[in-house]
Design an enzyme around this catalytic site. Structure first.
Site, PDB file in Angstrom:
ATOM      1  CD  GLU A   1      -4.657   1.547  -1.521  1.00 54.22           C
ATOM      2  OE1 GLU A   1      -3.891   1.401  -0.561  1.00 54.22           O
ATOM      3  OE2 GLU A   1      -5.809   2.000  -1.405  1.00 54.22           O
TER       4      GLU A   1
ATOM      5  N   GLY B   1      -2.661   0.429   5.228  1.00 52.74           N
ATOM      6  CA  GLY B   1      -3.871   0.590   6.026  1.00 52.74           C
ATOM      7  C   GLY B   1      -3.667   0.034   7.421  1.00 52.74           C
ATOM      8  N   GLY B   2      -4.163  -1.184   7.639  1.00 52.84           N
ATOM      9  CA  GLY B   2      -4.150  -1.796   8.973  1.00 52.84           C
ATOM     10  C   GLY B   2      -2.806  -1.708   9.692  1.00 52.84           C
TER      11      GLY B   2
ATOM     12  CD  GLU C   1     -11.312   1.338   2.578  1.00 53.59           C
ATOM     13  OE1 GLU C   1     -11.052   2.355   3.242  1.00 53.59           O
ATOM     14  OE2 GLU C   1     -10.626   0.285   2.644  1.00 53.59           O
TER      15      GLU C   1
ATOM     16  CG  HIS D   1      -8.954   4.383  -0.309  1.00 53.31           C
ATOM     17  ND1 HIS D   1      -9.801   3.316  -0.069  1.00 53.31           N
ATOM     18  CD2 HIS D   1      -7.739   4.005   0.139  1.00 53.31           C
ATOM     19  CE1 HIS D   1      -9.105   2.347   0.515  1.00 53.31           C
ATOM     20  NE2 HIS D   1      -7.855   2.732   0.650  1.00 53.31           N
TER      21      HIS D   1
ATOM     22  N   GLY E   1      -7.302  -5.035   3.136  1.00 54.13           N
ATOM     23  CA  GLY E   1      -7.881  -5.502   4.399  1.00 54.13           C
ATOM     24  C   GLY E   1      -8.260  -6.979   4.393  1.00 54.13           C
TER      25      GLY E   1
ATOM     26  CG  ASN F   1      -5.901   5.358   4.355  1.00 48.11           C
ATOM     27  OD1 ASN F   1      -6.478   6.104   5.158  1.00 48.11           O
ATOM     28  ND2 ASN F   1      -6.528   4.795   3.334  1.00 48.11           N
ATOM     29  CD1 TRP F   2      -2.831   6.149  10.419  1.00 49.43           C
ATOM     30  CD2 TRP F   2      -3.637   7.636  11.900  1.00 49.43           C
ATOM     31  NE1 TRP F   2      -1.774   6.637  11.142  1.00 49.43           N
ATOM     32  CE2 TRP F   2      -2.242   7.556  12.063  1.00 49.43           C
ATOM     33  CE3 TRP F   2      -4.353   8.508  12.709  1.00 49.43           C
ATOM     34  CZ2 TRP F   2      -1.554   8.305  13.012  1.00 49.43           C
ATOM     35  CZ3 TRP F   2      -3.674   9.276  13.656  1.00 49.43           C
ATOM     36  CH2 TRP F   2      -2.288   9.162  13.805  1.00 49.43           C
ATOM     37  CE  LYS F   3      -7.788   1.552   4.553  1.00 50.88           C
ATOM     38  NZ  LYS F   3      -8.141   0.292   3.909  1.00 50.88           N
TER      39      LYS F   3
ATOM     40  CB  SER G   1      -2.893  -7.407   2.706  1.00 56.41           C
ATOM     41  OG  SER G   1      -4.293  -7.436   2.870  1.00 56.41           O
TER      42      SER G   1
HETATM   43  P1  13P Z   1      -4.695  -2.564   4.251  1.00 53.81           P
HETATM   44  O1  13P Z   1      -3.218  -2.312   4.373  1.00 53.81           O
HETATM   45  O2  13P Z   1      -5.395  -2.605   5.570  1.00 53.81           O
HETATM   46  O3  13P Z   1      -4.990  -3.750   3.376  1.00 53.81           O
HETATM   47  O4  13P Z   1      -5.317  -1.289   3.491  1.00 53.81           O
HETATM   48  C1  13P Z   1      -4.710  -0.814   2.358  1.00 53.81           C
HETATM   49  C2  13P Z   1      -5.319   0.484   2.027  1.00 53.81           C
HETATM   50  O5  13P Z   1      -6.484   0.557   1.669  1.00 53.81           O
HETATM   51  C3  13P Z   1      -4.494   1.686   2.167  1.00 53.81           C
HETATM   52  O6  13P Z   1      -5.123   2.786   1.620  1.00 53.81           O
END
Ligand code: 13P
Length: 252
Positions: free
Chosen positions: A169, A236-237, A99, A97, A175, A9-11, A215
């Site tokens: 999640e 994510g990251g 967010e 998600h 993050g 997930n590149w966000k 994470s």
């Molecule tokens: P991180 O891997 O950056 O913690 O993010 C997880 C995430 O929200 C994937 O959708």
């Protein structure tokens, strides 16, 4: 019997040039290497979809969006519909998600509507659930996840559930560098599978891929993925760096 999946997930990261470079390097890497039973999905920003789709066209990697509109079409300035996502060549969409739940106030009812629209457009849905820290501390995490699934997902038919991937999640792990322990992940994934079994029966529950997100990185992926109800990860990251992302896929 279940599919194992790593989804990136590149966000809201990467401009178009950077995104094409990253997608190209991941695609090239897996052209040489067998993926086995693992599925890999890149969930990019909307503006990348059509061009990344061209890059991934002949490879093994699938494409997804990170959101879609809650209406099918019409006068909704700035929105992107599930059908538009599908028309780019994308096969998946992330819905729910944390967010989006937090910053854009998307509630269970709205997420259910988006999920149904995405299904009607022929997309597969990566449906996210998970509790915030205060809910875990108050030992309400099971109640929260149950509500998110019941209200967001459980209006689907058993047949429609074939197009669902659940991603657990825990919001406190996203993050933050804090990861759920493999046992905490397993406990929740097992619980989710039990809820699905009670609602849809054993076959459906056994088939459902449940991904862990929060994470997840090369150093902890293998241990988390070793748990029986953890079928992969939503990253994510670490999905923004080719080397990290491919080592997470290899851990799977
Ligand atoms: P991180 O891997 O950056 O913690 O993010 C997880 C995430 O929200 C994937 O959708």
């Amino acid at each position: 019997m279940r599919k194992k999946i790593v989804a990136g997930n590149w966000k809201m990261n990467m401009d178009l040039t950077e995104g094409l470079k990253l997608a190209g390097s991941i695609d090239n890497y897996f052209k040489e290497k067998p993926l086995g039973k693992a599925g890999v999905i890149l969930c990019t920003p909307f503006i990348h979809l059509a061009s990344v789709s061209e890059i991934l066209k002949h490879g093994k990697i699938a494409l997804g969006a990170q959101n879609c509109a809650s209406e099918a079409s019409g006068a909704y300035t700035g929105e992107v519909s599930a059908w538009m996502v599908k028309s780019t060549g994308a096969e998946y969409v992330i819905i729910g998600h944390s967010e989006r739940r937090t910053y854009y106030h998307e509630d269970d009812k709205l997420l259910n509507k988006k999920t149904l629209l995405a299904m009607n457009a022929g997309l597969k849905v990566i449906f996210c659930c998970g509790e915030v820290l205060s809910e875990r501390e108050a030992k309400k995490h099971f109640i929260i996840v149950k509500r998110q699934l019941e209200e967001g997902l459980f209006s689907l038919t058993e047949e429609q559930m074939d197009n669902i991937i659940v991603a657990y999640e825990p919001v406190w792990a996203i993050g933050t560098g804090l990861t759920a322990t493999p046992d905490q992940a397993q406990e929740m994934h097992q619980y989710i599978r039990t809820l699905v079994k009670e609602k849809y029966g054993n076959d459906c529950a056994k088939k459902l891929p449940i991904l862990y997100g929060g994470s997840c990185k090369p150093s902890n992926a293998a241990e988390i993925f070793s748990k029986p109800d953890v079928d992969g990860g939503l990253i994510g990251g670490a999905s923004l760096k080719k080397d990290d992302f491919v080592s997470i896929v290899e851990a799977l």
